[in-house]
Design an enzyme around this catalytic site. Sequence first.
Site, PDB file in Angstrom:
ATOM      1  N   HIS A 203     -58.185  66.146  23.158  1.00  0.00           N
ATOM      2  CA  HIS A 203     -57.843  64.953  23.849  1.00  0.00           C
ATOM      3  C   HIS A 203     -57.867  65.255  25.429  1.00  0.00           C
ATOM      4  O   HIS A 203     -57.995  66.095  25.922  1.00  0.00           O
ATOM      5  CB  HIS A 203     -56.508  64.855  23.899  1.00  0.00           C
TER       6      HIS A 203
ATOM      7  N   GLU B 107     -61.972  57.699  22.635  1.00  0.00           N
ATOM      8  CA  GLU B 107     -61.080  57.432  23.596  1.00  0.00           C
ATOM      9  C   GLU B 107     -61.611  57.403  25.099  1.00  0.00           C
ATOM     10  O   GLU B 107     -61.780  58.784  25.621  1.00  0.00           O
ATOM     11  CB  GLU B 107     -59.670  58.367  23.517  1.00  0.00           C
TER      12      GLU B 107
HETATM   13  P1  PGA Z   1     -52.769  54.734  25.772  1.00  0.00           P
HETATM   14  O1  PGA Z   1     -53.049  56.432  25.186  1.00  0.00           O
HETATM   15  O2  PGA Z   1     -52.647  54.052  24.374  1.00  0.00           O
HETATM   16  O3  PGA Z   1     -51.436  55.024  26.295  1.00  0.00           O
HETATM   17  O4  PGA Z   1     -54.006  54.437  26.589  1.00  0.00           O
HETATM   18  C1  PGA Z   1     -53.835  56.685  24.342  1.00  0.00           C
HETATM   19  C2  PGA Z   1     -54.056  58.269  24.125  1.00  0.00           C
HETATM   20  O5  PGA Z   1     -54.092  58.890  25.154  1.00  0.00           O
HETATM   21  O6  PGA Z   1     -54.067  58.710  23.061  1.00  0.00           O
END
Ligand code: PGA
Length: 256
Positions: free
Chosen positions: A93, A170
């Site tokens: 992440h 992401e």
């Molecule tokens: P968010 O976070 O939906 O608040 O943008 C996603 C994540 O960090 O997995």
Amino acid sequence: MKKKTYIIGNWKMNKTLVDVEDFCSSLTKWSMRGSSHLEVGVAPAAIHLPVIRMGTDFSVVAQNISSEENGAYTGEISASMVSEYARYVLVGHSERRMYFNETNDILVKKLILCYKHNLIPIFCFGESLESREKGDYLSIIKQQLEEVILSVPFTSSPSFATRNLVLAYEPVWAIGTAEPASPDQISEVHDFVCDLLINKLGKLNDYVPILYGGSCNSENAKLILGQKNVNGLLIGGASLDCDHFSQIIKIAHELY
Ligand code: PGA
């Protein structure tokens, strides 16, 4: 074979024990664990993993594991400990990469431990705003996948890799900003990753789900889940509220 849809909530460092218990009892009616087409999971803080395991019927996702197997690492939690409670674990992440200096070498060690202890990694990758603006994001993404996922010895065995891996795109600039990537931006990256996997792992990549994460909510879930090669959502802020999260689960269920 049609891939499953994954709806995973990442609670990050939020919620007290009471909050977790309340959420679990309310969400239970929405969760569809055991359904062949929808997998709902939540990733609580490590200290709350046992609560989720005992009290709920949806998949348990850990937010982190140590890159070391065991020993004198005060404060760390090992893959084998986590595997007693969770089925999945987030690896890579961007908040771990940014705030805890997790390098690709560390991520490779974590992946090897996941496989050793029967945890399925949800491997997160994605470019920074700078890279998006510069236009080199596809090569950054390729590098993130090649240096970690595709360099783990196990993942060179296609049948193993494709049954024990979830990917999550992401883009860093979309996380927590209320500015999700557009459907075109998401499709471009997901298609690119699919091609990369086909080249490296062969046709079996058909079984590797690719989730999208970054400012998903009940307003945009339908559009994002409707994109080709998007197999689910990794949801931060919008997963904290049970009603909101339930709406997203409902949308995913109806779309199938
Ligand atoms: P968010 O976070 O939906 O608040 O943008 C996603 C994540 O960090 O997995």
